[in-house]
Design an enzyme around this catalytic site. Structure first.
Site, PDB file in Angstrom:
ATOM      1  N   ARG A  24       0.822  -1.213   0.000  1.00 51.91           N
ATOM      2  CA  ARG A  24       0.000   0.000   0.000  1.00 51.91           C
ATOM      3  C   ARG A  24       0.856   1.264   0.000  1.00 51.91           C
ATOM      4  O   ARG A  24       0.317   2.362  -0.075  1.00 51.91           O
ATOM      5  CB  ARG A  24      -0.954  -0.019   1.205  1.00 51.91           C
ATOM      6  CG  ARG A  24      -1.944  -1.158   1.095  1.00 51.91           C
ATOM      7  CD  ARG A  24      -3.085  -1.073   2.079  1.00 51.91           C
ATOM      8  NE  ARG A  24      -3.874  -2.305   1.970  1.00 51.91           N
ATOM      9  CZ  ARG A  24      -3.984  -3.211   2.918  1.00 51.91           C
ATOM     10  NH1 ARG A  24      -3.373  -3.033   4.062  1.00 51.91           N
ATOM     11  NH2 ARG A  24      -4.705  -4.290   2.745  1.00 51.91           N
ATOM     12  N   VAL A  25       2.175   1.107   0.089  1.00 50.69           N
ATOM     13  CA  VAL A  25       3.064   2.261  -0.020  1.00 50.69           C
ATOM     14  C   VAL A  25       3.429   2.472  -1.487  1.00 50.69           C
ATOM     15  O   VAL A  25       3.657   3.576  -1.936  1.00 50.69           O
ATOM     16  CB  VAL A  25       4.318   2.044   0.857  1.00 50.69           C
ATOM     17  CG1 VAL A  25       5.351   3.124   0.612  1.00 50.69           C
ATOM     18  CG2 VAL A  25       3.929   2.028   2.319  1.00 50.69           C
TER      19      VAL A  25
END
Length: 552
Positions: free
Chosen positions: A412-413
Protein backbone atom coordinates in the site's frame (compact mmCIF):
# COMPACT_ATOMS: atom_id res chain seq x y z
CA UNK A 1 47.29 -4.94 75.49
CA UNK A 2 44.45 -3.73 77.74
CA UNK A 3 41.43 -1.62 76.74
CA UNK A 4 40.41 1.11 79.13
CA UNK A 5 36.78 1.43 80.19
CA UNK A 6 36.31 4.86 78.54
CA UNK A 7 37.61 3.49 75.20
CA UNK A 8 35.04 0.68 75.30
CA UNK A 9 32.26 3.13 76.13
CA UNK A 10 33.36 5.45 73.26
CA UNK A 11 33.23 2.55 70.74
CA UNK A 12 29.74 1.57 71.95
CA UNK A 13 28.52 5.20 71.80
CA UNK A 14 29.88 5.56 68.23
CA UNK A 15 28.13 2.36 67.08
CA UNK A 16 24.84 3.51 68.67
CA UNK A 17 25.16 6.91 66.90
CA UNK A 18 25.83 5.26 63.52
CA UNK A 19 22.96 2.77 63.91
CA UNK A 20 20.13 3.53 61.49
CA UNK A 21 16.95 1.56 61.54
CA UNK A 22 16.00 0.48 57.99
CA UNK A 23 12.59 -0.98 57.40
CA UNK A 24 12.05 -2.90 54.17
CA UNK A 25 8.34 -2.73 53.37
CA UNK A 26 7.26 -5.35 50.86
CA UNK A 27 3.79 -6.22 49.67
CA UNK A 28 3.36 -9.98 49.61
CA UNK A 29 0.57 -12.34 48.65
CA UNK A 30 -0.24 -16.03 48.66
CA UNK A 31 -0.68 -18.52 45.81
CA UNK A 32 -4.32 -19.69 45.73
CA UNK A 33 -4.12 -21.99 42.70
CA UNK A 34 -1.45 -22.84 40.14
CA UNK A 35 -1.45 -24.86 36.91
CA UNK A 36 -0.91 -24.63 33.12
CA UNK A 37 1.42 -21.64 33.49
CA UNK A 38 -1.19 -19.54 35.35
CA UNK A 39 -1.26 -18.69 39.07
CA UNK A 40 -4.00 -16.95 41.04
CA UNK A 41 -2.75 -14.89 43.96
CA UNK A 42 -4.47 -13.42 47.01
CA UNK A 43 -3.29 -10.37 48.95
CA UNK A 44 -1.65 -8.28 46.19
CA UNK A 45 -4.30 -5.54 46.24
CA UNK A 46 -1.91 -2.85 44.96
CA UNK A 47 -0.60 -4.84 41.96
CA UNK A 48 -0.49 -3.09 38.55
CA UNK A 49 -1.45 -4.58 35.19
CA UNK A 50 1.72 -5.86 33.50
CA UNK A 51 3.72 -5.79 36.78
CA UNK A 52 6.40 -8.36 37.54
CA UNK A 53 5.89 -10.50 40.64
CA UNK A 54 8.47 -12.85 42.18
CA UNK A 55 7.69 -16.38 43.38
CA UNK A 56 9.80 -18.31 45.88
CA UNK A 57 12.84 -19.65 44.07
CA UNK A 58 13.23 -16.48 41.97
CA UNK A 59 10.74 -17.41 39.23
CA UNK A 60 9.00 -14.35 37.76
CA UNK A 61 5.43 -13.80 36.62
CA UNK A 62 3.45 -11.04 34.89
CA UNK A 63 0.14 -9.70 36.22
CA UNK A 64 -2.56 -9.99 33.53
CA UNK A 65 -5.89 -10.13 35.41
CA UNK A 66 -6.91 -7.76 38.20
CA UNK A 67 -10.05 -9.07 39.92
CA UNK A 68 -11.88 -8.18 43.16
CA UNK A 69 -10.52 -10.97 45.31
CA UNK A 70 -7.47 -12.26 43.37
CA UNK A 71 -4.81 -11.48 40.77
CA UNK A 72 -4.20 -13.66 37.67
CA UNK A 73 -0.52 -14.07 36.81
CA UNK A 74 1.22 -15.63 33.78
CA UNK A 75 4.34 -17.50 34.92
CA UNK A 76 7.58 -17.01 32.93
CA UNK A 77 8.88 -20.55 33.23
CA UNK A 78 7.91 -23.96 34.57
CA UNK A 79 5.19 -23.86 37.26
CA UNK A 80 6.20 -27.24 38.78
CA UNK A 81 8.26 -25.54 41.53
CA UNK A 82 5.31 -23.39 42.71
CA UNK A 83 2.87 -24.75 45.30
CA UNK A 84 -0.39 -23.51 46.76
CA UNK A 85 0.24 -21.36 49.84
CA UNK A 86 3.67 -20.12 48.60
CA UNK A 87 4.50 -16.48 49.25
CA UNK A 88 4.71 -14.08 46.28
CA UNK A 89 6.09 -10.55 46.41
CA UNK A 90 5.56 -7.49 44.23
CA UNK A 91 8.57 -5.97 42.47
CA UNK A 92 6.89 -2.64 41.63
CA UNK A 93 8.35 -2.88 38.10
CA UNK A 94 6.57 -3.33 34.77
CA UNK A 95 8.17 -6.07 32.59
CA UNK A 96 11.47 -4.77 31.18
CA UNK A 97 14.12 -6.24 28.87
CA UNK A 98 17.73 -5.22 28.16
CA UNK A 99 18.30 -3.19 24.96
CA UNK A 100 21.30 -1.71 23.18
CA UNK A 101 24.32 -2.58 21.05
CA UNK A 102 25.36 -5.40 23.42
CA UNK A 103 22.50 -7.55 22.05
CA UNK A 104 23.78 -7.49 18.45
CA UNK A 105 24.90 -10.95 17.32
CA UNK A 106 23.27 -12.68 20.29
CA UNK A 107 20.52 -15.28 20.72
CA UNK A 108 18.24 -14.48 23.67
CA UNK A 109 14.99 -15.76 25.15
CA UNK A 110 11.73 -13.80 25.43
CA UNK A 111 13.00 -12.00 28.57
CA UNK A 112 16.26 -10.90 26.91
CA UNK A 113 18.39 -13.48 28.77
CA UNK A 114 21.21 -15.02 26.67
CA UNK A 115 20.76 -18.65 25.53
CA UNK A 116 23.74 -18.85 23.13
CA UNK A 117 26.41 -19.72 25.72
CA UNK A 118 28.41 -16.54 24.98
CA UNK A 119 28.22 -15.15 28.50
CA UNK A 120 26.05 -12.41 30.05
CA UNK A 121 24.79 -9.36 28.13
CA UNK A 122 26.46 -6.26 29.51
CA UNK A 123 24.27 -3.25 28.73
CA UNK A 124 23.25 -0.29 30.89
CA UNK A 125 20.00 0.19 28.96
CA UNK A 126 16.64 -1.46 29.54
CA UNK A 127 13.13 -0.66 28.33
CA UNK A 128 9.56 -1.60 29.09
CA UNK A 129 8.20 -4.35 26.88
CA UNK A 130 4.81 -2.63 26.44
CA UNK A 131 5.21 0.93 25.17
CA UNK A 132 2.77 3.26 23.45
CA UNK A 133 3.18 3.57 19.68
CA UNK A 134 4.45 6.95 18.38
CA UNK A 135 1.75 9.51 17.55
CA UNK A 136 0.86 11.05 14.20
CA UNK A 137 2.96 14.19 14.65
CA UNK A 138 6.16 12.24 15.31
CA UNK A 139 5.90 10.22 12.09
CA UNK A 140 6.60 10.89 8.44
CA UNK A 141 5.42 9.07 5.28
CA UNK A 142 7.29 5.93 4.18
CA UNK A 143 9.59 7.01 1.32
CA UNK A 144 12.95 5.33 1.86
CA UNK A 145 13.29 1.87 0.24
CA UNK A 146 14.17 -1.22 2.28
CA UNK A 147 15.66 -3.59 -0.31
CA UNK A 148 14.88 -7.27 0.28
CA UNK A 149 17.16 -8.54 -2.49
CA UNK A 150 14.21 -10.57 -3.84
CA UNK A 151 13.44 -9.46 -7.40
CA UNK A 152 9.69 -10.05 -7.39
CA UNK A 153 9.25 -8.10 -4.11
CA UNK A 154 11.54 -5.15 -4.88
CA UNK A 155 10.05 -4.80 -8.39
CA UNK A 156 6.31 -5.25 -7.71
CA UNK A 157 5.62 -5.23 -3.94
CA UNK A 158 8.23 -2.76 -2.64
CA UNK A 159 8.85 -2.37 1.08
CA UNK A 160 9.92 0.95 2.63
CA UNK A 161 11.64 1.73 5.92
CA UNK A 162 8.96 2.15 8.56
CA UNK A 163 6.42 -0.01 6.71
CA UNK A 164 4.52 -3.05 8.04
CA UNK A 165 4.38 -5.69 5.31
CA UNK A 166 2.72 -9.03 6.02
CA UNK A 167 4.22 -12.30 4.75
CA UNK A 168 1.34 -14.78 4.54
CA UNK A 169 0.93 -18.33 3.24
CA UNK A 170 0.49 -21.99 4.13
CA UNK A 171 3.20 -23.93 5.94
CA UNK A 172 6.23 -24.90 3.85
CA UNK A 173 5.76 -22.19 1.20
CA UNK A 174 8.96 -20.23 1.93
CA UNK A 175 7.79 -17.53 4.39
CA UNK A 176 10.85 -17.82 6.64
CA UNK A 177 13.09 -17.99 3.53
CA UNK A 178 11.79 -14.56 2.39
CA UNK A 179 12.43 -13.14 5.87
CA UNK A 180 15.97 -14.61 6.17
CA UNK A 181 16.92 -13.43 2.65
CA UNK A 182 15.77 -9.92 3.61
CA UNK A 183 18.04 -10.00 6.69
CA UNK A 184 21.01 -11.24 4.60
CA UNK A 185 20.42 -8.41 2.09
CA UNK A 186 20.73 -5.73 4.82
CA UNK A 187 24.52 -6.26 4.97
CA UNK A 188 26.17 -2.86 4.67
CA UNK A 189 22.77 -1.07 4.58
CA UNK A 190 22.99 0.24 8.20
CA UNK A 191 19.91 -1.71 9.33
CA UNK A 192 19.87 -3.66 12.61
CA UNK A 193 17.74 -6.81 12.32
CA UNK A 194 15.68 -8.64 14.96
CA UNK A 195 14.30 -12.09 14.20
CA UNK A 196 11.62 -13.25 16.66
CA UNK A 197 10.97 -17.01 16.47
CA UNK A 198 7.65 -17.90 18.13
CA UNK A 199 6.61 -21.51 18.74
CA UNK A 200 9.20 -22.96 16.36
CA UNK A 201 11.31 -26.10 16.73
CA UNK A 202 14.72 -25.46 18.28
CA UNK A 203 16.35 -27.18 15.27
CA UNK A 204 14.63 -24.74 12.87
CA UNK A 205 15.89 -21.72 14.83
CA UNK A 206 19.40 -23.28 14.98
CA UNK A 207 19.34 -23.61 11.17
CA UNK A 208 18.37 -19.93 10.78
CA UNK A 209 21.22 -18.87 13.13
CA UNK A 210 23.69 -21.08 11.22
CA UNK A 211 22.64 -19.61 7.84
CA UNK A 212 22.87 -16.03 9.13
CA UNK A 213 26.35 -16.74 10.55
CA UNK A 214 27.42 -18.35 7.28
CA UNK A 215 26.47 -15.18 5.34
CA UNK A 216 27.96 -12.79 7.92
CA UNK A 217 24.51 -11.47 8.88
CA UNK A 218 24.75 -12.16 12.63
CA UNK A 219 27.06 -9.12 12.85
CA UNK A 220 23.94 -6.90 12.80
CA UNK A 221 21.21 -9.35 13.89
CA UNK A 222 19.64 -10.41 17.20
CA UNK A 223 17.55 -13.60 17.51
CA UNK A 224 14.75 -13.72 20.10
CA UNK A 225 13.63 -17.31 20.58
CA UNK A 226 10.44 -18.47 22.30
CA UNK A 227 10.39 -22.04 21.01
CA UNK A 228 7.62 -24.63 20.86
CA UNK A 229 8.80 -26.08 24.19
CA UNK A 230 8.52 -22.71 25.98
CA UNK A 231 5.45 -21.87 28.11
CA UNK A 232 2.65 -19.82 26.49
CA UNK A 233 3.46 -16.59 28.47
CA UNK A 234 6.94 -16.47 26.90
CA UNK A 235 5.55 -17.07 23.39
CA UNK A 236 3.01 -14.28 24.02
CA UNK A 237 5.59 -11.71 25.15
CA UNK A 238 8.42 -12.52 22.67
CA UNK A 239 7.26 -10.21 19.80
CA UNK A 240 7.00 -7.25 22.20
CA UNK A 241 10.54 -8.01 23.41
CA UNK A 242 11.88 -7.96 19.83
CA UNK A 243 9.96 -4.76 19.06
CA UNK A 244 11.32 -3.03 22.19
CA UNK A 245 14.89 -3.95 21.21
CA UNK A 246 14.29 -2.56 17.70
CA UNK A 247 12.74 0.65 19.08
CA UNK A 248 16.00 1.47 20.88
CA UNK A 249 17.67 1.85 17.45
CA UNK A 250 14.65 3.65 15.94
CA UNK A 251 14.64 6.21 18.76
CA UNK A 252 18.37 6.89 18.42
CA UNK A 253 17.99 7.95 14.78
CA UNK A 254 18.98 4.58 13.25
CA UNK A 255 17.12 1.92 11.26
CA UNK A 256 15.83 -1.45 12.47
CA UNK A 257 13.98 -4.38 10.91
CA UNK A 258 11.83 -6.68 13.06
CA UNK A 259 10.53 -10.04 11.80
CA UNK A 260 7.82 -11.84 13.81
CA UNK A 261 7.81 -15.49 12.76
CA UNK A 262 4.96 -16.11 13.28
CA UNK A 263 2.09 -14.18 14.85
CA UNK A 264 -0.39 -17.06 14.38
CA UNK A 265 1.44 -18.98 17.10
CA UNK A 266 1.52 -15.90 19.32
CA UNK A 267 -2.27 -15.55 18.96
CA UNK A 268 -2.70 -19.26 19.87
CA UNK A 269 -0.48 -18.78 22.97
CA UNK A 270 -2.53 -15.70 23.95
CA UNK A 271 -5.77 -17.64 23.44
CA UNK A 272 -4.45 -20.32 25.81
CA UNK A 273 -3.57 -17.72 28.45
CA UNK A 274 -6.93 -15.95 28.10
CA UNK A 275 -9.00 -19.12 28.40
CA UNK A 276 -7.03 -20.22 31.48
CA UNK A 277 -7.60 -16.77 32.99
CA UNK A 278 -11.34 -17.33 32.43
CA UNK A 279 -11.71 -14.46 29.97
CA UNK A 280 -14.78 -14.82 27.72
CA UNK A 281 -13.98 -16.42 24.32
CA UNK A 282 -15.11 -14.97 20.99
CA UNK A 283 -14.74 -16.09 17.38
CA UNK A 284 -12.63 -19.28 17.00
CA UNK A 285 -12.32 -19.19 20.86
CA UNK A 286 -9.94 -16.19 20.64
CA UNK A 287 -10.49 -13.47 23.26
CA UNK A 288 -12.13 -10.19 22.31
CA UNK A 289 -8.86 -8.23 22.45
CA UNK A 290 -6.89 -10.43 20.03
CA UNK A 291 -7.02 -7.62 17.43
CA UNK A 292 -5.50 -5.22 19.99
CA UNK A 293 -2.82 -7.86 20.71
CA UNK A 294 -1.42 -7.39 17.19
CA UNK A 295 -2.39 -3.76 16.48
CA UNK A 296 -0.50 -2.39 19.51
CA UNK A 297 2.56 -4.36 18.40
CA UNK A 298 2.56 -3.46 14.69
CA UNK A 299 1.66 0.23 15.21
CA UNK A 300 5.05 0.64 16.89
CA UNK A 301 6.69 0.25 13.46
CA UNK A 302 7.17 3.74 12.06
CA UNK A 303 9.40 6.09 10.09
CA UNK A 304 10.05 8.89 12.55
CA UNK A 305 9.99 12.50 11.37
CA UNK A 306 13.21 14.51 11.05
CA UNK A 307 13.20 17.03 13.90
CA UNK A 308 14.96 20.39 13.56
CA UNK A 309 15.94 22.98 16.16
CA UNK A 310 17.33 26.51 15.90
CA UNK A 311 20.75 26.78 17.61
CA UNK A 312 23.96 28.83 17.38
CA UNK A 313 26.32 27.84 14.57
CA UNK A 314 28.93 26.39 16.93
CA UNK A 315 26.37 24.56 19.13
CA UNK A 316 25.39 20.91 18.87
CA UNK A 317 21.62 20.35 18.49
CA UNK A 318 20.23 18.91 21.74
CA UNK A 319 16.69 17.98 22.80
CA UNK A 320 15.81 19.98 25.94
CA UNK A 321 12.87 21.63 27.64
CA UNK A 322 11.70 24.99 26.33
CA UNK A 323 13.29 24.55 22.87
CA UNK A 324 10.95 24.53 19.84
CA UNK A 325 11.06 21.50 17.53
CA UNK A 326 10.23 21.88 13.83
CA UNK A 327 9.35 19.27 11.17
CA UNK A 328 10.06 19.68 7.45
CA UNK A 329 7.14 17.68 6.02
CA UNK A 330 5.35 20.49 4.16
CA UNK A 331 6.03 23.94 2.73
CA UNK A 332 4.27 25.61 5.69
CA UNK A 333 6.51 23.82 8.19
CA UNK A 334 9.64 24.73 6.19
CA UNK A 335 8.53 28.38 6.12
CA UNK A 336 8.00 28.30 9.93
CA UNK A 337 11.54 26.99 10.39
CA UNK A 338 13.03 29.66 8.08
CA UNK A 339 11.07 32.35 9.94
CA UNK A 340 12.35 31.05 13.32
CA UNK A 341 15.97 31.21 12.07
CA UNK A 342 15.48 34.82 10.88
CA UNK A 343 13.88 35.81 14.19
CA UNK A 344 16.75 34.26 16.18
CA UNK A 345 19.16 36.66 14.40
CA UNK A 346 22.63 36.30 12.93
CA UNK A 347 24.76 33.39 14.07
CA UNK A 348 21.75 31.06 14.38
CA UNK A 349 21.07 28.12 12.06
CA UNK A 350 18.64 25.18 11.80
CA UNK A 351 20.13 21.79 12.67
CA UNK A 352 18.61 18.30 12.63
CA UNK A 353 18.44 16.44 15.94
CA UNK A 354 20.73 13.36 15.69
CA UNK A 355 18.22 11.05 17.43
CA UNK A 356 15.39 11.82 14.97
CA UNK A 357 14.49 10.29 11.61
CA UNK A 358 15.00 6.65 12.63
CA UNK A 359 12.74 3.82 11.49
CA UNK A 360 11.42 0.44 12.60
CA UNK A 361 10.15 -1.81 9.81
CA UNK A 362 7.96 -4.80 10.72
CA UNK A 363 7.60 -8.00 8.68
CA UNK A 364 4.97 -10.09 10.50
CA UNK A 365 4.47 -13.67 9.30
CA UNK A 366 1.05 -15.38 9.35
CA UNK A 367 0.43 -19.05 8.55
CA UNK A 368 -2.84 -19.86 6.77
CA UNK A 369 -4.72 -23.16 6.66
CA UNK A 370 -5.27 -24.38 3.06
CA UNK A 371 -4.78 -20.85 1.68
CA UNK A 372 -7.71 -19.40 3.65
CA UNK A 373 -6.86 -15.69 3.95
CA UNK A 374 -10.39 -14.94 5.22
CA UNK A 375 -9.86 -16.68 8.60
CA UNK A 376 -9.96 -14.59 11.78
CA UNK A 377 -6.26 -13.90 12.50
CA UNK A 378 -5.19 -13.45 8.81
CA UNK A 379 -7.95 -10.85 8.15
CA UNK A 380 -7.09 -9.05 11.39
CA UNK A 381 -3.42 -8.69 10.53
CA UNK A 382 -4.11 -7.86 6.85
CA UNK A 383 -6.24 -4.92 8.05
CA UNK A 384 -3.43 -3.65 10.34
CA UNK A 385 -0.52 -3.91 7.86
CA UNK A 386 0.42 -1.77 4.82
CA UNK A 387 0.18 -4.66 2.37
CA UNK A 388 0.86 -8.37 2.12
CA UNK A 389 3.11 -10.81 0.28
CA UNK A 390 1.01 -13.92 -0.39
CA UNK A 391 2.93 -17.17 -0.93
CA UNK A 392 1.01 -19.95 -2.66
CA UNK A 393 1.47 -23.72 -2.30
CA UNK A 394 0.57 -24.44 -5.96
CA UNK A 395 3.21 -22.04 -7.26
CA UNK A 396 5.78 -23.45 -4.81
CA UNK A 397 5.07 -27.02 -5.88
CA UNK A 398 5.27 -26.11 -9.57
CA UNK A 399 8.82 -24.78 -9.08
CA UNK A 400 8.10 -21.02 -8.97
CA UNK A 401 10.23 -19.89 -6.03
CA UNK A 402 9.77 -17.52 -4.27
CA UNK A 403 6.13 -18.62 -4.70
CA UNK A 404 4.63 -15.10 -4.66
CA UNK A 405 1.10 -14.69 -6.02
CA UNK A 406 1.36 -11.29 -7.73
CA UNK A 407 -2.43 -10.95 -8.06
CA UNK A 408 -3.22 -11.01 -4.32
CA UNK A 409 0.05 -9.51 -3.05
CA UNK A 410 0.12 -5.74 -2.69
CA UNK A 411 2.13 -2.93 -1.10
CA UNK A 412 0.00 0.00 0.00
CA UNK A 413 3.06 2.26 -0.02
CA UNK A 414 3.63 1.45 -3.69
CA UNK A 415 6.25 3.20 -5.80
CA UNK A 416 7.09 5.62 -2.94
CA UNK A 417 9.30 2.87 -1.51
CA UNK A 418 11.20 2.26 -4.77
CA UNK A 419 14.18 3.96 -6.35
CA UNK A 420 13.15 5.77 -9.54
CA UNK A 421 15.19 3.43 -11.74
CA UNK A 422 13.20 0.41 -10.50
CA UNK A 423 9.91 2.28 -10.94
CA UNK A 424 10.86 3.06 -14.55
CA UNK A 425 11.74 -0.53 -15.55
CA UNK A 426 9.16 -2.47 -13.47
CA UNK A 427 6.15 -0.21 -14.02
CA UNK A 428 4.38 -2.54 -16.47
CA UNK A 429 5.72 -5.80 -15.05
CA UNK A 430 2.97 -6.37 -12.49
CA UNK A 431 0.25 -5.78 -15.09
CA UNK A 432 2.01 -8.05 -17.63
CA UNK A 433 2.19 -10.88 -15.10
CA UNK A 434 -1.43 -10.46 -13.97
CA UNK A 435 -2.58 -10.54 -17.62
CA UNK A 436 -0.40 -13.59 -18.24
CA UNK A 437 -2.01 -15.47 -15.33
CA UNK A 438 -5.50 -14.71 -16.66
CA UNK A 439 -4.48 -15.57 -20.24
CA UNK A 440 -2.77 -18.78 -19.13
CA UNK A 441 -6.00 -20.06 -17.55
CA UNK A 442 -7.95 -19.14 -20.69
CA UNK A 443 -5.36 -20.63 -23.09
CA UNK A 444 -5.75 -24.09 -21.53
CA UNK A 445 -9.15 -24.40 -23.22
CA UNK A 446 -8.23 -22.81 -26.56
CA UNK A 447 -6.72 -24.89 -29.35
CA UNK A 448 -5.88 -22.07 -31.75
CA UNK A 449 -4.41 -18.80 -30.44
CA UNK A 450 -3.69 -15.62 -32.39
CA UNK A 451 -0.15 -14.27 -32.62
CA UNK A 452 -0.64 -11.43 -30.07
CA UNK A 453 -1.91 -13.90 -27.46
CA UNK A 454 0.99 -16.27 -28.15
CA UNK A 455 3.47 -13.38 -27.71
CA UNK A 456 1.81 -12.36 -24.44
CA UNK A 457 2.00 -15.92 -23.14
CA UNK A 458 5.65 -16.25 -24.21
CA UNK A 459 6.57 -12.94 -22.51
CA UNK A 460 4.73 -13.97 -19.32
CA UNK A 461 6.47 -17.35 -19.15
CA UNK A 462 9.86 -15.67 -19.47
CA UNK A 463 9.02 -13.05 -16.83
CA UNK A 464 8.13 -15.88 -14.43
CA UNK A 465 11.52 -17.50 -15.19
CA UNK A 466 13.40 -14.22 -14.63
CA UNK A 467 11.74 -13.73 -11.24
CA UNK A 468 12.75 -17.19 -9.99
CA UNK A 469 15.51 -16.93 -7.42
CA UNK A 470 17.52 -19.33 -5.28
CA UNK A 471 17.38 -19.22 -1.48
CA UNK A 472 20.07 -17.19 0.35
CA UNK A 473 20.95 -15.43 -2.92
CA UNK A 474 19.66 -11.85 -2.59
CA UNK A 475 20.31 -9.66 -5.65
CA UNK A 476 21.56 -6.06 -5.44
CA UNK A 477 19.06 -3.45 -6.61
CA UNK A 478 21.15 -2.19 -9.58
CA UNK A 479 21.51 -5.79 -10.88
CA UNK A 480 17.74 -6.26 -10.49
CA UNK A 481 17.16 -3.11 -12.57
CA UNK A 482 19.46 -4.42 -15.33
CA UNK A 483 17.88 -7.90 -15.56
CA UNK A 484 14.29 -6.58 -15.36
CA UNK A 485 15.05 -3.99 -18.07
CA UNK A 486 16.30 -6.77 -20.34
CA UNK A 487 13.17 -8.89 -19.70
CA UNK A 488 10.58 -6.10 -20.12
CA UNK A 489 12.20 -4.73 -23.28
CA UNK A 490 12.03 -7.92 -25.34
CA UNK A 491 15.63 -9.13 -25.06
CA UNK A 492 14.59 -12.57 -23.75
CA UNK A 493 11.36 -13.04 -25.75
CA UNK A 494 13.00 -15.30 -28.37
CA UNK A 495 15.09 -17.36 -25.95
CA UNK A 496 14.14 -20.97 -25.14
CA UNK A 497 12.56 -21.12 -21.67
CA UNK A 498 15.31 -23.32 -20.23
CA UNK A 499 17.95 -20.69 -21.19
CA UNK A 500 16.37 -17.73 -19.38
CA UNK A 501 18.01 -18.50 -16.00
CA UNK A 502 21.43 -19.00 -17.61
CA UNK A 503 20.98 -15.82 -19.68
CA UNK A 504 20.30 -13.76 -16.55
CA UNK A 505 23.23 -15.23 -14.61
CA UNK A 506 25.71 -14.67 -17.46
CA UNK A 507 24.28 -11.20 -18.19
CA UNK A 508 24.72 -10.05 -14.55
CA UNK A 509 28.26 -11.51 -14.37
CA UNK A 510 29.13 -9.73 -17.65
CA UNK A 511 27.66 -6.46 -16.33
CA UNK A 512 29.70 -6.77 -13.11
CA UNK A 513 32.96 -7.28 -15.03
CA UNK A 514 32.46 -5.12 -18.15
CA UNK A 515 29.86 -2.47 -17.17
CA UNK A 516 30.60 -1.83 -13.49
CA UNK A 517 30.46 1.96 -14.07
CA UNK A 518 26.93 1.63 -15.44
CA UNK A 519 25.76 -0.37 -12.38
CA UNK A 520 27.44 2.15 -10.04
CA UNK A 521 25.73 4.99 -11.94
CA UNK A 522 22.29 3.42 -11.35
CA UNK A 523 23.01 3.29 -7.58
CA UNK A 524 24.41 6.83 -7.39
CA UNK A 525 21.73 8.56 -9.49
CA UNK A 526 18.83 6.27 -8.55
CA UNK A 527 17.27 6.90 -11.95
CA UNK A 528 17.75 5.81 -15.58
CA UNK A 529 17.66 9.36 -16.94
CA UNK A 530 20.78 11.33 -17.95
CA UNK A 531 21.83 8.83 -20.64
CA UNK A 532 21.86 5.74 -18.40
CA UNK A 533 18.82 4.23 -20.15
CA UNK A 534 20.54 4.41 -23.55
CA UNK A 535 23.71 2.90 -22.08
CA UNK A 536 21.73 0.06 -20.50
CA UNK A 537 19.91 -0.59 -23.79
CA UNK A 538 23.22 -0.74 -25.68
CA UNK A 539 24.65 -3.09 -23.04
CA UNK A 540 21.64 -5.44 -23.45
CA UNK A 541 22.05 -5.39 -27.25
CA UNK A 542 25.80 -6.04 -26.97
CA UNK A 543 25.31 -9.02 -24.64
CA UNK A 544 22.44 -10.43 -26.74
CA UNK A 545 24.77 -10.66 -29.78
CA UNK A 546 27.31 -12.75 -27.86
CA UNK A 547 24.85 -14.99 -25.96
CA UNK A 548 24.54 -18.49 -27.40
CA UNK A 549 21.20 -20.25 -26.76
CA UNK A 550 21.20 -24.02 -26.30
CA UNK A 551 20.37 -26.18 -29.33
CA UNK A 552 17.20 -27.75 -27.90
Amino acid sequence: MQLRAEEISNIIKKQIADYGQKVDVMETGTVLTVGDGIARLHGLDGAMAGELVEFTGGLMGMVLNLEEDNVGVAIFGSDTTINEGDTVKRTGKIVEVPVGEALIGRVVNALGQPIDGKGPIDTPHSRRVELKAPGIIGRQPVQEPLQTGIKSIDAMIPIGRGQRELIIGDRQTGKTAVAVDTIINQKGQNVHCFYVAIGQKQSTVAQVVAKLEEHGAMEYTTIINAGASEPAPLQFIAPYTGCTMGEYFRDSGRHALCIYDDLTKQAVAYRQLSLLLRRPPGREAFPGDVFYLHSRLLERAAKMADEWVVVKEDEEPVRKEGIDIFYKRSEEEEERLEHAVKEAGSGYVAKKLPDSGGSLTALPVIETQAGDVSAYIPTNVISITDGQIFLESDLFNSGVRPAINVGISVSRVGGNAQIKAMKEVAGTMRLDLAQFRAMEAFAQFASDLDKATQQQLARGQRLVEILKQGQYKPVRVEEQVASIYASTNGFIDDLPLQDVGRYEEEFINWMRSSKKDLLDGIVEQGTLKKGLKEELHKACEEFAKNFEPSDS
